[in-house]
Design a protein around this motif. Sequence first.
Motif: not given
Length: 405
Positions: A279-284, A289-291, A297-298
Amino acid sequence: MAIEIKAPAFPESVADGEVAVWHKQEGEAVSRDELIVEIETDKVVMEVVAPEDGVLTSIHAQQGDTVLSEQLLATLEQGAAAASAPAAAPEAPAASGDDDAADEASALLGPAARQLVEEHKLDVGKITGTGKNRRITKEDVVNFMKAAQAAPAAAPVAPAQPEAEQVGPTGERIERRVPMTRMRAKIAERLLDATQQTAMLTTFNEVNMAPMMALRSKYKEQFEKTHNGTRLGFMGMFVKAACEALKRFPEVNASIDGNDVVYHGYQDIGVAVSTPGGLVVPVLRDADFMSIADVEAAVRDLGLRARDNKLTIEDITGGTFTVTNGGVFGSLMSTPILNPPQTGILGMHKIQERPMAVDGEVVILPMMYLALSYDHRLIDGKTAVQFLVAVKDLIEDPARILLQL
């Protein structure tokens, strides 16, 4: 000209790495930007590519070796031409046919494949190489072992024993012991630390997903056309709901640093992604401020890159709050574990129709259990419950997200 190929420069949070797999062997030709070796760190798998065209003349760190930042891995001879096959030994007399075949096959063994062959005492002459120039790869050895186990050589059939002498099952009881990968070991260490060094508690609620599902059904085709193929899912709405709730309850977006509490004036939301390596946890970054389309998409992009081991250290460091969705695997309810130094994590689960009492009547509704695990050292139960109720209200009435109500 000889060029030194070195390990990547690791950030301060990564002390060292481990050579995971060599994609090229000594004497092989490589092209510029072609993948040569993968280095597995505690967090991600980092790829090392060829800086120029040439031949890999020597390897200084074998598979499984621990390497430091910018440590020498291999030497590349720029512009050299590789032989079409590994250097051949002088031709032996035809009478030694079996020995010749074994010697030839042994010369084609890669380092990882050779280690497996020696460990299991395999007959290398019987293994077919599928690599370049018939080189025998680790996968070839593994497939050979699997085939040998699945279809053992036929032995003469012994006379049937009397029924009274046939006691118990006769199948093999196979066990396989493999070392834990560096990434899996680090995940285990962090999870254990989270349970031992935080006062973790979980509160639950349930949310009616009917309004969200109706909104998605109504606009999904138009959404996909408008946003260049990006699909409308539930993760985008939950991330936006979490951002709004975090603004109202900043303790849930804070972290503990020693005796200090760090309140973050931004929302960097980690999205848990399952990969073959763990398990990995990429970050937004700046998710507030993102729609919704940007979030969807991200998340898709990060998920694909995580699956292909393309994430960078920057992609998975930081984060002020995490959202995880066990529902995609069928989980009905769980208690997600904190990702320190974060103090909160929101768990989504499977949507399941259940009978619910609405205005004195029993109605079948698509319901989802929500779970918020939080660090009780910083967050009181009242705050945690109010945060989860805020997320529930935003999801059950999606217009609140737009209007920030």
